[in-house]
Design a protein around this motif. Structure first.
Motif, short mmCIF file in Angstrom:
data_model
loop_
_atom_site.label_atom_id
_atom_site.label_comp_id
_atom_site.label_asym_id
_atom_site.label_seq_id
_atom_site.Cartn_x
_atom_site.Cartn_y
_atom_site.Cartn_z
N LEU A 560 0.82 -1.21 0.00
CA LEU A 560 0.00 0.00 0.00
C LEU A 560 0.85 1.26 0.00
N GLN A 561 2.16 1.09 0.15
CA GLN A 561 3.03 2.26 0.30
C GLN A 561 3.72 2.61 -1.02
N THR A 562 3.90 3.90 -1.20
CA THR A 562 4.76 4.37 -2.28
C THR A 562 6.06 4.81 -1.63
N ARG A 563 7.05 3.93 -1.66
CA ARG A 563 8.27 4.16 -0.90
C ARG A 563 9.21 5.10 -1.64
N MET A 564 9.84 5.96 -0.87
CA MET A 564 10.90 6.80 -1.42
C MET A 564 12.19 6.01 -1.38
N SER A 565 12.97 6.10 -2.44
CA SER A 565 14.22 5.35 -2.49
C SER A 565 15.24 5.98 -1.57
N LEU A 566 16.14 5.16 -1.07
CA LEU A 566 17.22 5.65 -0.21
C LEU A 566 18.27 6.31 -1.08
N GLN A 567 18.48 7.60 -0.86
CA GLN A 567 19.29 8.40 -1.78
C GLN A 567 20.77 8.42 -1.44
N CYS A 568 21.18 7.69 -0.37
CA CYS A 568 22.59 7.78 0.00
C CYS A 568 23.50 7.04 -0.97
N GLY A 569 22.94 6.28 -1.91
CA GLY A 569 23.79 5.55 -2.83
C GLY A 569 23.77 6.09 -4.24
N THR A 570 23.10 7.18 -4.50
CA THR A 570 23.02 7.72 -5.84
C THR A 570 23.40 9.19 -5.83
N MET A 571 23.81 9.67 -6.99
CA MET A 571 24.17 11.08 -7.14
C MET A 571 23.09 11.76 -7.96
N GLU A 572 22.36 12.66 -7.35
CA GLU A 572 21.32 13.39 -8.07
C GLU A 572 21.30 14.83 -7.60
N LYS A 573 21.14 15.74 -8.56
CA LYS A 573 20.98 17.15 -8.24
C LYS A 573 20.17 17.77 -9.35
N GLU A 574 19.31 18.72 -8.98
CA GLU A 574 18.47 19.33 -9.99
C GLU A 574 18.08 20.73 -9.54
N GLY A 575 17.66 21.54 -10.52
CA GLY A 575 17.24 22.90 -10.23
C GLY A 575 17.31 23.77 -11.47
N PHE A 576 16.72 24.98 -11.38
CA PHE A 576 16.72 25.90 -12.51
C PHE A 576 18.06 26.64 -12.57
N LEU A 577 18.62 26.71 -13.78
CA LEU A 577 19.85 27.46 -14.04
C LEU A 577 19.71 28.15 -15.39
N PHE A 578 20.56 29.16 -15.60
CA PHE A 578 20.63 29.83 -16.90
C PHE A 578 21.77 29.21 -17.70
N LEU A 579 21.46 28.75 -18.92
CA LEU A 579 22.42 27.99 -19.72
C LEU A 579 22.70 28.67 -21.06
N HIS A 580 23.91 28.42 -21.55
CA HIS A 580 24.25 28.75 -22.93
C HIS A 580 25.15 27.66 -23.46
N ARG A 581 24.81 27.17 -24.66
CA ARG A 581 25.55 26.08 -25.27
C ARG A 581 26.26 26.59 -26.52
N THR A 582 27.56 26.23 -26.66
CA THR A 582 28.31 26.69 -27.82
C THR A 582 29.18 25.58 -28.36
N LYS A 583 29.29 25.52 -29.69
CA LYS A 583 30.23 24.58 -30.33
C LYS A 583 31.35 25.39 -30.97
N ASP A 584 31.23 25.68 -32.25
CA ASP A 584 32.26 26.47 -32.93
C ASP A 584 31.90 27.94 -33.02
N LYS A 585 30.64 28.27 -32.74
CA LYS A 585 30.23 29.67 -32.90
C LYS A 585 30.82 30.54 -31.79
N CYS A 586 31.03 31.80 -32.10
CA CYS A 586 31.57 32.73 -31.11
C CYS A 586 30.45 33.22 -30.22
N MET A 587 30.83 33.88 -29.14
CA MET A 587 29.87 34.37 -28.17
C MET A 587 29.13 35.58 -28.73
#
Length: 807
Positions: A560-587
C-alpha cells in the motif's frame, strides 16, 4: 589508490566587529577561500556586531593546497560590500595539530600587497664560461591566475626584473590575468655578490592614473642558480614584506573549528578482511562466538570523536546492508546500561550518535518532503509570533486597525492561533508521512520499539517505547531541522530574527509532544499553557503515527506504500539554471543565457524548459573533460561555470551555466566533479575565459584550439548529504580509529573478562572470542604494512624524480 585531504570547517561566531553602517551596526557574512578560490559563503546575520553562524562544511581538497582564509564582509544593498578583515591559516598549522584547531582568532586588516595569487612561468640561466664574462638571463614566459585589480574584472600586468641595482620592465598586457610575454632580460653577473645576490621578479598591474598595484613576486638566490646553471618552471607569486597593521586587534575576532585529515585509500581488496570481520561480529551477536567489537568500540571511543566514528560505522554498515543489525546491537547495549527509563537515549552515547547519523544519511529526502511546505510557509508569511509576555514588543507587531495599537494580550492571542495553525499542519504532515517514510527507517524504529518494550514491560512504563522513538525522530531530527532549516538544507539562508523566533516556538512545541509530558513543559514555561490542548492532541496523534510507522514492515502494508528510495547511494541534483551552449560559434554580444531545468543523474546531465517537460538535451557524463569556473569579466557574473565535453566526432563543446550565488555555483561544481571523478579523458588545462572576437579573452591567444592557460581543479569538492557511499573510504577511516584505540580495546576486553570471572581457557566459546580479537589486530597490522609499502613507494618515486631533475 586515492590520496586527498579533507578539511572540516565550522564557522561558529564572531565578536567585537567594527561598525560599518549608519545604524551603528553591521550585516556580517563570511567568505571561505582555498588558495584564493572562493568555495563557501555563509548567510548574512543582520544588524549585529556579534554574529552567530554555526555553519559546518566538509571540503575535499587535493593534497597540494596551501592556505584556507576566512574573509568577513558587511553586506550593503546599495553599494559594494565593505571588507572588515580576514583570518588565514596555512596547511602547515593544520597539519601540526591533527586534533584540530578550535578557538578565537583575531581578524587582520587586508593589505593589498599581501593579497596576491597566481604563478609565473620563468626560465633563468647563467650564460658564459672561461674568460668570457658570465651573464644572468631571465626569460619571462607567461603567468596565470593573477589577482584582478581593475573594475573590468582583470588586470594590466607587466613584469619588473631587478638584479644588482639594475631594473628591466616588460611590456604591458592589457585586460588579462593570464598574460604571455615571451621576453628575455640579461644582466652582467657580479661574482662578488655570488653568495648574497638576489634576482627579483615582480608582477605589477599598470594603471594610467593611480599608482600601479602589486601582484606578487619571486626571489632567486644567485648562488644556487650558478650551481644549477638553469632553472625553469612555474613559480608561485609571493607577497611583499608584511607590514604591521595599525588595526590589529581592533577588527574583532572569529571563533573557528578546523581539522585537516589526510587520506590515503587503498584498493578495495585491502579492506575486505576488516569489513567481513565487522559484518560477522554484527551478524553473529546471537550465537556469541565473536567478541563484542561494537561494545569495545563504544567503551573506548572518546566523546570528541564519537560523532565521527558513529557516522563512519553507519555508512560502512549501510554499504554492507547491515545497518539495522548494527543499530540493534547498540540498542541492546544502551538498554543494558539503563536503569531509569527517563534517561534512555538522552546521553551522547554511540547509540544516540549513530541513530542521529543514520537519520541524516537515510532520511534527509523524507525530512525535506515532510518539513518543506511548513518551513516555506513560515518564511514567506514572516508573521510576528511571541507567547512570552516578557519578550513581547508592541512596535514589532504593528497596528490592529487603522488607529488602534495592538495590546500585549492581542499579540499573544494571535500568536497562539498562528502557532496552533502551524502545529496542526505539521502534525497532519507527520501522520501522512507514514506512507512514504523509507522502509529502512521504519524497520529500525520497529526494532527499537520492540527492544524497549521487552526491557520495560510493566504497565507504568507503557509510554517509554513511544518516547524512545520520539527521542530520535522529534528531538534529534525534526525539531533541530525546524530551528535551523539552513543546516538541514531546507533553506538557502538563515532566518531573520522574527522568523527564527517563530521557528523556535514551533520546535519547542514539537519537543514537548516528543517528550509526551505537557505538565513538565508548562511548569518550566507557563506561557506555553495556551498551547496545552493542541500539544495534548498532538501527543495522541504522534502515538498513532508511531504505531503505524513501526508496523509498516508487514508485507501487506508494503503493497500500500509508495516508498521513497534511499538516496545515500546515488548522485542526483536538480534545479533551474541559466544555460548557454556553444560549439564552434563565437559568443554573441547580447546575453546568451536562457532558463532551463537541469538534472544531474547517475549517467547524464540533462536539461529542459520546465521541471516536468521532456528532457530535450543530454550530456553523457563520461564525455565530460572539465568542469571549471569562468572569469567574471566574461559575462559580468562571478558565478558562471563551464562544462567542456567531447562529442563522438571528436568535436569539443562547451556548456555555460550561470548560478545565482557562489554557494550554488560550488554545489554544482562539486556534484559534477564527483560524478565525473572516474573519467579518463580529462583535461589538465583549460581556458577560464571565452572565445570572442577571434581570440581568447583570458590569454589573448588567437586560435580556438590553442592549449588552455590555466590548470584544472578536479580535486576541490564539497561534501553533500546526497553523496554516494564510499565503502573503501569508510573502511579506511574506521581502520584509523581502531588503530588509535586497539590497546584500549585489548585492556578493556580483558578487564571485562576479569569482572565476569572468566578464566583464561574457560570455554571453547571464550577462546573463539580471544581468537577473534587477535584476528582483528592482525588485520590492522596488515593494513598498516600496506600503507607503509605505499609510503615507501612514494618516497622512492620522489627520490628518482629528484635525481632526474638534478641530471
Amino acid at each position: 589508490m586515492a590520496k586527498r585531504s579533507t578539511l572540516f570547517i565550522k564557522i561558529v561566531e564572531g565578536k567585537n566587529l567594527p561598525i560599518k553602517d549608519i545604524t551603528g551596526s553591521s550585516d556580517p557574512y563570511c567568505i571561505v577561500k582555498i588558495d584564493n578560490e572562493a568555495i563557501i559563503r555563509t548567510a548574512t546575520i543582520w544588524k549585529t556586531l556579534s554574529p552567530f553562524w554555526g555553519e559546518e562544511y566538509t571540503v575535499h581538497l587535493p593534497p597540494y593546497f596551501r592556505t584556507v582564509s576566512f574573509y568577513v564582509l558587511d553586506e550593503d544593498s546599495l553599494s559594494r560590500d565593505d571588507v572588515i578583515g580576514k583570518v588565514s591559516i596555512t596547511k602547515e598549522v593544520l597539519t601540526a595539530k591533527p586534533q584540530g584547531v578550535d578557538g578565537w582568532m583575531n581578524l587582520t586588516e587586508i593589505d593589498p600587497d599581501e593579497e596576491v595569487q597566481g604563478e609565473i612561468h620563468l626560465q633563468i640561466s647563467v650564460l658564459g664560461d672561461g674568460d668570457i664574462p658570465r651573464k644572468l638571463c631571465c626569460q619571462v614566459l607567461e603567468a596565470r591566475d593573477l589577482a584582478k585589480k581593475d573594475r573590468n574584472g582583470a588586470s594590466d600586468p607587466f613584469v619588473r626584473v631587478r638584479y644588482n641595482g639594475k631594473t628591466y620592465e616588460s611590456t604591458v598586457v592589457k585586460k588579462s590575468c593570464y598574460p604571455r610575454w615571451n621576453e628575455s632580460f640579461e644582466f652582467e653577473l657580479d661574482e662578488t655578490l655570488a653568495d648574497t645576490g638576489l634576482l627579483s621578479v615582480e608582477v605589477w598591474d599598470w594603471d594610467l592614473v593611480s599608482r600601479n598595484d602589486f601582484l606578487g613576486k619571486v626571489l632567486f638566490n644567485i648562488n644556487k642558480l650558478q650551481s644549477a646553471q638553469e632553472e625553469e618552471g612555474w613559480f608561485r607569486l609571493g607577497p611583499d614584506k608584511s607590514k604591521h597593521s595599525e588595526y590589529e586587534g581592533t577588527l574583532g575576532s572569529l571563533r573557528l573549528q578546523l581539522r585537516l585529515r589526510d587520506e590515503v585509500v587503498l584498493p578495495s581488496s585491502h579492506y575486505k578482511p576488516l569489513t567481513e570481520l565487522l559484518s560477522q561480529s554484527v551478524g553473529s551477536q546471537l550465537n556469541g562466538n565473536w567478541p563484542d567489537f561494537i561494545m569495545l568500540i563504544d567503551e573506548t571511543t572518546t566523546a570528541e570523536s564519537r560523532q565521527e566514528v558513529a557516522n563512519n560505522l553507519v555508512k560502512l554498515f549501510l554499504g554492507q546492508g547491515l545497518v539495522k543489525e548494527f543499530l540493534d546491537v547498540l540498542f541492546k547495549l544502551e538498554l543494558e546500561k539503563t536503569t531509569e527509563p527517563n534517561t534512555l537515549f538522552r546521553s551522547n552515547s554511540l547509540a544516540s550518535k549513530s541513530m542521529e547519523s543514520f537519520l541524516k544519511v537515510a532520511g534527509m529526502q523524507y525530512l525535506h518532503r515532510l518539513l518543506g511546505p511548513i518551513i516555506n510557509r513560515i518564511f514567506e508569511e514572516k508573521k510576528y509570533v511571541e507567547l512570552d509576555p516578557s519578550k513581547v514588543e508592541l512596535k514589532e507587531a504593528g497596528c490592529a486597525g487603522l488607529h488602534r495599537q495592538q495590546t500585549e494580550s492581542d499579540i499573544i492571542q494571535q500568536s497562539s492561533s498562528l502557532l496552533q495553525s502551524y502545529l496542526s499542519e505539521l502534525l497532519t504532515s507527520i501522520l501522512q508521512s507514514a506512507s512514504y517514510c523509507p522502509l529502512l527507517i521504519c524497520q529500525v524504529f520497529h526494532q527499537l520499539y520492540l527492544r524497549v518494550q521487552e526491557c520495560f514491560p510493566d504497565p507504568e512504563y507503557r509510554k517509554v517505547k513511544f518516547i524512545a522513538v520520539t527521542s530520535f525522530l522529534c528531538l534529534r531530527f525534526i525539531s533541530p531541522a525546524i530551528m535551523s532549516p539552513k543546516l538541514f538544507h531546507l533553506r538557502e539562508k538563515h532566518a531573520d530574527a522574527r522568523t527564527s523566533r517563530t521557528l523556535l516556538l514551533l520546535a519547542k512545541a514539537v519537543q514537548t509532544i516528543g517528550n509526551m509530558d505537557t505538565l513538565a513543559c508548562c511548569s518550566k514555561e507557563p506561557w506555553m499553557v495556551c498551547l496545552q490542548s493542541a500539544i495534548q492532541q498532538g501527543i495522541t496523534q504522534l502515538k498513532d503515527f508511531i504505531t503505524k510507522l513501526v508496523n509498516c514492515h508487514e508485507p501487506e502494508d508494503l503493497e500500500l506504500q509508495t516508498r521513497m528510495s534511499l538516496q545515500c547511494g546515488t548522485m542526483e541534483k536538480e534545479g533551474f539554471l541559466f544555460l548557454h551552449r556553444t560549439k564552434d560559434k563565437c559568443m554573441p554580444m547580447t546575453s546568451p543565457f536562457k532558463k532551463y531545468y537541469v538534472t544531474l543523474s547517475k549517467d547524464t546531465l540533462s536539461y529542459s524548459r520546465t521541471q516536468h517537460s521532456k528532457k530535450s538535451l543530454f550530456i553523457s557524463l563520461p564525455k565530460i573533460r572539465a568542469v571549471e569556473k569562468v572569469e567574471e569579466k566574461c559575462f559580468g557574473s562571478a558565478n558562471v561555470m563551464q562544462i567542456i565535453s567531447s562529442e563522438d566526432s571528436g568535436q569539443q563543446e562547451t556548456l555555460y551555466l550561470d548560478c545565482k550565488s557562489v554557494n550554488e555555483l560550488n554545489h554544482w561544481l562539486s556534484a559534477l566533479r564527483k560524478a565525473c571523478s572516474h573519467n579518463t579523458n580529462t583535461m589538465s588545462c583549460y581556458h577560464p575565459g571565452i572565445y570572442k572576437a577571434d581570440r581568447w579573452s583570458c590569454c589573448h591567444q588567437k586560435e580556438k584550439s590553442d592549449p588552455g592557460c590555466d590548470k584544472t581543479r578536479h580535486g576541490v569538492t564539497l561534501q553533500e548529504w546526497y553523496d554516494p557511499l564510499d565503502p573503501d573510504l569508510e573502511a579506511q577511516l574506521i581502520y584509523q580509529h581502531l588503530c588509535s584505540v586497539q590497546h584500549a580495546m585489548r585492556d578493556k576486553y580483558y578487564k571485562l573478562r576479569e569482572q565476569q570471572g572468566v578464566q583464561e581457557a574457560d570455554s571453547v566459546r571464550d577462546q573463539k572470542k580471544v581468537d577473534g580479537l587477535s584476528k582483528l589486530f592482525s588485520i590492522l597490522q596488515d593494513l598498516h604494512d600496506a600503507h607503509a609499502a605505499v609510503e615507501e613507494e612514494e618516497r622512492s618515486k620522489n627520490k628518482n624524480l629528484f635525481l632526474e631533475l638534478q641530471t
